[in-house]
Scaffold this motif. Structure first.
Motif: not given
Length: 312
Positions: A87-106
């Protein structure tokens, strides 16, 4: 020429995330290839459909023929039917983008990261994308620390890129990883002829090796867990054996501070660590001759420790 504007630096991952969330990517993969049909299938607006389809084409994810948009190989990584390690790196990059959206809560300690089954598959796909030249450079650096190792234990080896390279160079290699990882990669490891053992580096490791090696393993551990890992690595080695970890060391690697932030975003534990923290943990485990060395032509460093020879 690119600029620092958001449409040059960040829009790609935003676009892929939005297209995955709205079903545009799946529609394209299912053969829905014109803007009008995309609108009907996904419910997005006509303006959005024409805009995002053109943007996907501009980035090389689709090829335009007349009024149709055919997905290219770059988009196939998002197809659930694509083998995870392809699959390459792109699907994982998109998954981690969602995590970054929760960074203030983290940052406030009010959000806990989780991996769905599909995100785990994407993560494995990302881990398999380490460049061949980087793999060779790191293994060569490990062999400089311990020339011509006979028995290598690859801790947290995942897809086995490094284990396979050590094996190609003549070493007898054992890859150890968590049961969930090995079960998921069972067919892949069998195809590669890799010898694997279930284990957790924080608890115990197999013994009888002259080189214990890991790559970017400690970033997923706390300092206390690193000390447990290094103690187990020491016990896994024969007298005169060597531990080598390829890591991004704070104060040495240009990417270490940013990757520490990345670990904060995507995981509930883990970080990047300084040379002094690695040195202290290795020496506490009993290693001598502790060094931190640069890996040529990479952003990595190797952290190296030796087990004393018997009687010394």
């Amino acid at each position: 020429m690119g600029t620092d504007a958001i449409y040059d630096k960040h829009s790609e991952v935003f676009l892929l995330w939005a297209c995955r969330e709205t079903g545009v990517i799946q529609a394209l993969l299912d053969g829905v290839t014109d803007a009008e049909a995309i609108v009907e299938r996904t419910g997005i607006t006509e303006r959005a459909a024409s805009t995002v389809l053109d943007a996907l084409a501009d980035l090389g994810y689709t090829q335009v023929t007349g009024e149709t948009y055919e997905p290219t190989g770059r988009l196939r990584g998002f197809d659930p039917e694509t083998r995870p390690l392809e699959r390459g790196i792109l699907p994982h990059r998109v998954d981690t983008f969602e995590d970054y959206m929760h960074l203030p809560e983290k940052m406030r300690g009010t959000y806990s990261s989780t991996f769905s089954d599909e995100e785990f598959r994407n993560y494995m796909g990302g881990m398999a994308t380490v460049g061949e030249s980087t793999v060779r450079s790191i293994v060569t650096a490990a062999e400089h620390a311990h020339p011509r190792p006979d028995r290598v234990l690859n801790v947290g080896g995942g897809p086995g890129r490094f284990a396979a390279e050590f094996g190609r160079r003549g070493a007898e290699v054992t890859l150890v990883d968590r049961e969930s990882v090995l079960n998921f990669l069972e067919d892949h490891h069998r195809e590669k002829g890799l010898d694997v053992v279930v284990g957790d580096a924080r608890d115990s490791l197999p013994t009888g090796f002259d080189l214990v090696f890991s790559a970017r393993m400690t970033v997923s551990l706390t300092l206390a867990e690193i000390q447990e890992y290094f103690a187990n690595a020491f016990d896994a080695l024969d007298p005169g054996g060597t531990f080598v970890g390829a890591e991004w060391v704070r104060g040495r690697s240009e990417v270490a501070d940013r990757f520490g932030l990345h670990m904060l975003a995507i995981s509930d534990v883990g970080n990047t660590y300084t040379e002094s923290e690695y040195r202290s943990a290795l020496e506490e485990a009993g290693f001598v001759g502790v060094e931190v060395r640069e890996v040529p032509d990479s952003r990595y460093q190797t952290i190296v420790g030796q087990v004393p020879q018997s009687g010394l």
